[in-house]
Design a protein around this motif. Sequence first.
Motif, PDB file in Angstrom:
ATOM      1  N   GLU A  60      47.631  44.730  39.756  1.00  9.56           N
ATOM      2  CA  GLU A  60      46.303  44.480  40.323  1.00  9.56           C
ATOM      3  C   GLU A  60      45.968  42.993  40.320  1.00  9.56           C
ATOM      4  OE1 GLU A  60      46.738  46.296  37.465  1.00  9.56           O
ATOM      5  OE2 GLU A  60      46.563  48.359  38.171  1.00  9.56           O
ATOM      6  N   GLU A  61      46.250  42.339  39.210  1.00  9.25           N
ATOM      7  CA  GLU A  61      45.968  40.910  39.080  1.00  9.25           C
ATOM      8  C   GLU A  61      46.784  40.098  40.083  1.00  9.25           C
ATOM      9  OE1 GLU A  61      46.613  37.404  35.766  1.00  9.25           O
ATOM     10  OE2 GLU A  61      46.310  39.454  35.056  1.00  9.25           O
ATOM     11  N   GLU A  62      48.045  40.450  40.234  1.00  8.92           N
ATOM     12  CA  GLU A  62      48.906  39.706  41.156  1.00  8.92           C
ATOM     13  C   GLU A  62      48.483  39.914  42.609  1.00  8.92           C
ATOM     14  OE1 GLU A  62      50.567  37.434  39.983  1.00  8.92           O
ATOM     15  OE2 GLU A  62      50.962  38.054  37.935  1.00  8.92           O
ATOM     16  N   ILE A  63      48.088  41.139  42.966  1.00 12.27           N
ATOM     17  CA  ILE A  63      47.590  41.394  44.325  1.00 12.27           C
ATOM     18  C   ILE A  63      46.321  40.590  44.571  1.00 12.27           C
ATOM     19  CG2 ILE A  63      46.549  43.141  45.829  1.00 12.27           C
ATOM     20  CD1 ILE A  63      48.628  45.127  44.710  1.00 12.27           C
ATOM     21  N   ALA A  64      45.436  40.563  43.588  1.00 18.12           N
ATOM     22  CA  ALA A  64      44.199  39.788  43.727  1.00 18.12           C
ATOM     23  C   ALA A  64      44.501  38.302  43.869  1.00 18.12           C
ATOM     24  CB  ALA A  64      43.287  40.037  42.526  1.00 18.12           C
ATOM     25  N   ASP A  65      45.488  37.796  43.153  1.00 17.29           N
ATOM     26  CA  ASP A  65      45.866  36.387  43.263  1.00 17.29           C
ATOM     27  C   ASP A  65      46.406  36.068  44.655  1.00 17.29           C
ATOM     28  OD1 ASP A  65      45.090  35.941  40.651  1.00 17.29           O
ATOM     29  OD2 ASP A  65      47.130  35.915  39.842  1.00 17.29           O
TER      30      ASP A  65
END
Length: 112
Positions: A60-65
């Motif tokens: 989730e964090e990587e997609i948001a980044d």
Amino acid sequence: MTIEEAQKQVDQWIKQYGVRYFSELTNMAVLTEEVGELARVMARKYGDQSFKAGEKDNVEEEIADVLWVLLCIANQTGVDVTSAFRKSLEKKTERDNKRHINNPKLNDHGRE
């Protein structure tokens, strides 16, 4: 939150906290790095690799980044992502509306 709202929030954040946008080329390099980080996590979570000690399962964090940097690039190049995405969806629908449905390789994909 709409895509338009997300673009505006990124722009407001950059102006308030980020001083200024990085150059377009720098942001392209950052986008490439973020996509690589997403790929690494995906390879470990869904692929054949395992997580190393200390690595997080943070898809989730990587997609948001990735989305963050993409919106930065859109803002600084004057791209309305909502409009561009709508046009892309229309193009794909016109071009591929029967292609995948008629692809025998996809008929039983994911079914047991």
